[in-house]
Design an enzyme around this catalytic site. Structure first.
Site, PDB file in Angstrom:
ATOM      1  N   ASP A   1      48.603  37.863  30.321  1.00 44.01           N
ATOM      2  CA  ASP A   1      50.090  37.942  29.221  1.00 44.01           C
ATOM      3  C   ASP A   1      50.098  39.181  29.888  1.00 44.01           C
ATOM      4  OD1 ASP A   1      48.468  39.795  27.237  1.00 44.01           O
ATOM      5  OD2 ASP A   1      46.840  37.846  27.382  1.00 44.01           O
TER       6      ASP A   1
ATOM      7  N   GLU B   1      34.758  31.865  62.147  1.00 47.97           N
ATOM      8  CA  GLU B   1      35.737  32.560  61.200  1.00 47.97           C
ATOM      9  C   GLU B   1      35.772  34.145  60.693  1.00 47.97           C
ATOM     10  OE1 GLU B   1      34.271  28.792  58.265  1.00 47.97           O
ATOM     11  OE2 GLU B   1      32.732  29.706  59.199  1.00 47.97           O
TER      12      GLU B   1
END
Ligand code: GLA
Length: 727
Positions: free
Chosen positions: A532, A612
Site C-alpha cells: 500500500d 543457465e
C-alpha cells in the site's frame, strides 16, 4: 497558483495541469461538491439542481423549501444527521450519546507547499511544487470541528485529502467512522474497479457496475491485506485503457480500511475511502484531535493508463523517500526459496560465492538466522543471532560476503512473536490475546501489541542491536499474519487499538529510516499482503507476492500496475518447476517478468547448469541496461493477461526516445494465429529502430497496426523489442 477562492460565488477551485476540482460554500454554510474532472474554468454551481425532494430530509433553516435537501446535494464531507441518508464519511458519537454531526463552514486558508501529517505517511513536495488548503467546519451545537485538508500537486494531476477531527466540545466524544475522501458525482454511469486476492495471488483486477445500493470492499485484518487493496478506481462505463474518464483513490495507510461505492435514489454516485469501521471507536477527550491518514486522488480523461501513470509518478517522486528513491536498486539474491530454513553459514557463503560470480550485487539472508528459528514453529521475537547455526558472528558473515564484492541484506519480522520464544515466555501480555480467551494462531504466531510504546521501543532496540553488528545495506521487513484478538491492557478504549497499532508501526519505521538512512528497506507481508501507499513512504519497494511463478505473476503485476509503479514491485527469478505452482517455464520467461519490477533472484544457484548460469550473466547485463527505464519510465499496459492470450507491457522514457516492449505468451495452440502488439506512447510518425534486430519501424504504424509477436515453439514464450528513436 493552483487553489483559488472566488468571493462572489463562494467557490473554492483546485487546478492541476489537466484537472479541476471545485466546491462551494452554500447559503446555509454547507460545503457542497461541484465538479471534479477535466480542467475547466468558471463556476460549476449550475450542476446543483433543486426539485421537490418530498420524502428526503430538509434542514430546518430551509423552512418550507422542500427542494433543498442534503439527501440529493453533492457534498464534500457528508455526516449523519443533516438529512442525508446516504453512506456518511463521518460518524461521531457525541457527549450526549447522539450520533448527529452538522458540519458548517467556518473559514479556510490557502498556503504554499504540501501539508504533512504528524506520525503518518503523506505525499510531500517542494514548497513551489504544491499548495495546501485547509477548511474549518464546525458543528455549531456540539462545537466538534472537522478540518478538511487538501494538497494539490499540479504536475502529477493529484489532489490529496485528509481530515482532522477536533474535540472542541465540552465533553468526551468518539470517532466511529472516518473517510477522508468522498466523491459525489451527480451524473454518469460508473464501474467500480477493485483489486481482490489471496495469499500468493494478490491484486486481481475486478470491474463491476456501480448499482443502487452500496458495494463495499475493505480489510478487517488490521493490515491493508492480500484480500483487497486499499486503492480503487471509478471509471465511466465506456472507459478503456486509452480513452474515457476515471477517478482513482489510493489510501496512504497500512491498516484496516473500507471503500464504498453506490448509486443513490437519484442515480448519483458516491465513492468513499477511509478507515475500517469494524472495532473502531476512537476516543477524544476535550481538546484532543484525531488526524486521519490521507487519500491520493487523481483523475484522467484519457483512460486507465493515464490514471495509473499519474499514480506512479506521485508515488515514485512524492511518496517514496531515501537514498534509493531514484537510485538503481541492487540486484539481489534472496536465500528463501534457495534453502528456506535449512542453511548453515557455510551453505550461505557457498550461495553468495556463486551469486558474486554471476554478477549479482547483494545477498539477502532470509528467515531462520535468529533464536531457535529452524521452522515456523518458534523463535519470532528473539532477535539474537544464532551464531551456532551460522558458525560465526553476524559481523563475520557480513565481512566475508562483503569481501566477495556483495552487499548484505537481512530479513526481519518485528511485529510478531511465537509462543515458543523467550520473549513470549517473559512478556506474554505483549501479544494480542483477550483475557479469558485463547488466541487465534496463524502461521503459529501471535501479533505483538505495537499500540504500546514500550513494546515498540523494546523490539526497536533488539533490531538495532542486530543491524549494528555489521554493514547491513538492506532489510526485508516481513509481517506474516493478520491481527486478531484485539485487546490492549494499556488502552483507555479498545476501539483505538487497531489504529494505534499502525501508528506504532509507522513510528518504528520512521525511527529505522532516520537511524539507517543508507539501508534499503523492502516491505513484505506474506508477499504482497501489505502492498500500500502507506508502506511505500518507508519502503520504496515491496515484495509483490510469495508467488514467483511468472505466468501467475503476469496477472498479479498487471493488477498491481494500476496503482503502484514498477519501481515498487519486488520480482525475482526462481526455480523451475516453480515452488508454488509446479509450472515449468524457461529462464528467459522468468527473467522477463521479473525485469518488469525490482529485479532479483531467489533460487539455489548451485543447482544450475553452466548454460543457465551463462543465461543469468546475460540477464543481469540486460537488466542493468534497462534498469533506469523500468524504474523511471512511463508504464503502459498493452494487454490484459486475465483475458488476452499474452501479458504485454511497455516502458517509455520521459523524452519518448526509447521504449522497452515485453510480452509473454500464455496458451499455445497448433497452427497458431498471430498476435499483433500495439505499441503505445511513442512520438507520432517517427522512425524507431528495434535494437534487438536492427530493423527500422514507423512509430505511427507500430501504434496503429502493431508489431506481430513471433510464433515461438513451446508454451509461455517471452519476447521483447527495444525501440530507440533514430536520430
Ligand atoms: C513470508 C515472505 C517470504 C519469506 C517467508 C519467511 O512468507 O513473504 O518471502 O520471507 O515469509 O518465513
Amino acid at each position: 497558483m493552483s487553489i483559488f477562492y472566488e468571493e462572489q460565488s463562494r467557490t473554492i477551485t483546485l487546478h492541476t495541469v489537466s484537472t479541476t476540482y471545485q466546491m462551494q460554500i452554500d447559503r446555509y454554510g454547507f460545503l457542497l461538491h461541484l465538479y471534479y474532472g477535466k480542467r475547466a474554468d468558471g463556476c460549476m454551481d449550475y450542476l446543483l439542481t433543486y426539485y421537490d425532494r418530498g420524502f428526503s430530509g430538509n434542514p430546518y433553516e430551509a423552512g418550507t423549501d422542500k427542494t433543498y435537501s442534503m439527501d440529493s446535494l453533492p457534498q464534500e464531507f457528508p455526516s449523519l444527521g443533516t438529512g442525508d441518508y446516504r453512506t456518511p464519511a463521518c460518524i461521531i458519537k457525541n457527549t450526549d450519546r447522539t450520533y448527529c454531526s452538522d458540519f458548517r463552514y467556518v473559514s479556510h486558508r490557502i498556503r504554499e507547499g504540501k501539508y504533512s501529517l504528524p506520525g503518518l505517511p503523506a505525499v510531500y513536495a517542494q514548497e513551489d511544487e504544491a499548495q495546501s488548503l485547509e477548511i474549518l467546519l464546525r458543528d455549531p451545537v456540539t462545537g466538534v470541528e472537522a478540518v478538511l485538508l487538501y494538497g494539490v500537486l499540479p504536475e502529477c494531476d493529484v489532489i490529496t485529502r485528509s481530515v482532522k477531527i477536533v474535540n472542541a466540545s465540552q465533553g468526551h466524544v468518539s470517532v466511529k467512522k472516518l473517510a477522508p475522501a468522498c466523491l459525489d458525482l451527480v451524473g454518469g454511469d460508473y464501474d467500480f474497479i477493485t483489486f481482490y486476492g489471496r495469499h500468493a495471488m494478490e491484486r486481481n483486477f475486478q470491474r463491476m457496475p456501480v448499482g443502487h445500493g452500496t458495494s463495499k470492499i475493505g480489510s478487517l485484518r488490521g493490515t491493508s491485506s492480500h484480500q483487497y487493496n486499499p486503492a480503487v478506481i471509478l471509471a465511466e462505463r465506456e472507459t478503456t485503457e486509452d480513452a474515457g474518464a476515471c477517478y482513482g483513490m489510493a489510501f496512504v495507510y497500512s491498516g484496516g480500511f473500507q471503500s464504498e461505492a453506490g448509486r443513490d435514489q437519484y442515480s448519483q454516485t458516491r465513492l468513499l475511502m477511509g478507515l475500517s469501521e469494524e472495532q473502531f471507536s476512537y476516543p477524544l477527550h476535550v481538546g484532543e484531535e484525531f488526524q486521519s491518514p490521507e487519500v491520493i486522488l487523481t483523475y484522467s480523461s484519457a483512460g486507465l493508463g493515464k490514471l495509473s501513470r499519474n499514480f506512479h509518478r506521485c508515488i515514485r517522486e512524492h511518496l517514496c523517500r531515501g537514498k534509493y528513491k531514484e537510485a538503481a536498486r541492487p540486484i539481489l539474491l534472496n536465500s528463501w526459496e534457495a534453502s528456506y530454513f535449512n542453511f548453515t553459514g557455510e551453505s550461505l557463503l557457498a550461495l553468495a560465492r556463486q551469486a558474486a560470480e554471476l554478477g549479482i550485487e547483494m545477498f539477502v539472508m532470509d528467515d531462520g538466522w535468529f533464536g531457535q528459528r529452524d521452522s515456523e514453529l518458534r523463535g519470532l521475537g528473539d532477535w539474537k543471532v544464532n551464531e551456532e547455526k551460522l558458525g560465526c558472528s553476524l559481523g563475520e558473515l557480513i565481512r566475508k560476503i562483503n569481501d566477495m564484492g556483495l552487499k548484505f541484506g537481512i530479513w526481519i519480522e518485528p511485529e510478531m512473536v511465537n509462543e515458543d520464544s523467550d520473549l513470549y515466555r517473559e512478556h506474554p501480555d505483549w501479544a494480542f490475546v483477550i483475557p479469558g480467551r485463547r488466541p487465534n494462531r496463524s502461521r503459529y504466531q501471535l501479533v505483538l501489541d505495537f499500540s504500546r510504546k514500550e513494546v515498540v521501543d523494546y523490539i526497536f532496540d533488539q533490531i538495532c542491536a542486530v543491524l549494528d553488528q555489521g554493514n547491513v545495506e538492506y532489510v526485508k521487513w516481513d509481517m506474516n499474519r493478520s491481527l486478531a484478538d484485539i485487546y490492549s491492557a494499556a488502552a483507555d478504549s479498545q476501539g483505538r487499538v487497531l489504529h494505534d497499532y499502525v501508528l506504532g508501526l509507522y513510528d518504528f519505521l520512521e525511527r529505522l529510516v532516520t537511524r539507517y538512512p543508507n539501508i534499503l528497506l523492502e516491505g513484505c507481508s506474506g508477499g504482497g499482503g501489505r502492498f500500500d501507499a502507506g508502506m511505500l513512504y518507508y519502503t520504496p519497494q515491496i515484495w509483490c507476492s510469495d508467488n514467483t511463478d511468472p505466468i501467475d505473476r503476469l496477472e498479479i503485476q498487471y493488477g498491481t500496475s494500476f496503482i503502484y509503479p514498477a519501481s515498487s514491485v519486488g520480482a525475482h527469478v526462481s526455480a523451475s518447476p516453480n515452488h508454488q505452482t509446479r509450472r515449468v517455464t524457461s529462464m528467459k520467461t522468468r527473467a522477463m517478468v521479473a525485469m518488469a519490477g525490482v529485479f532479483g533472484y531467489e533460487l539455489n544457484l548451485n543447482e544450475l547448469s553452466d548454460g543457465e548460469k551463462d543465461e543469468i550473466r546475460c540477464q543481469i547485463a540486460e537488466y542493468k541496461k534497462h534498469a533506469a527505464l523500468v524504474q523511471q519510465g512511463d508504464y503502459y499496459r498493452l494487454t490484459n493477461p486475465q483475458t488476452d492470450n499474452q501479458g504485454a507491457w511497455e516502458f517509455v522514457s520521459r523524452d519518448q526516445k526509447e521504449a522497452l516492449v515485453q510480452v509473454v505468451g500464455i496458451k499455445k495452440h497448433a497452427n497458431m494465429t498471430v498476435d499483433y502488439i500495439r505499441v503505445k506512447g511513442l512520438k507520432e510518425n517517427t522512425m524507431y529502430r528495434d535494437m534487438e534486430t536492427g530493423r527500422l519501424y514507423n512509430s505511427t504504424a507500430l501504434m496503429e497496426a502493431g508489431v506481430p509477436k513471433p510464433v515461438l515453439e513451446g508454451e509461455y514464450q517471452a519476447y521483447q523489442w527495444y525501440f530507440v528513436e533514430e536520430e
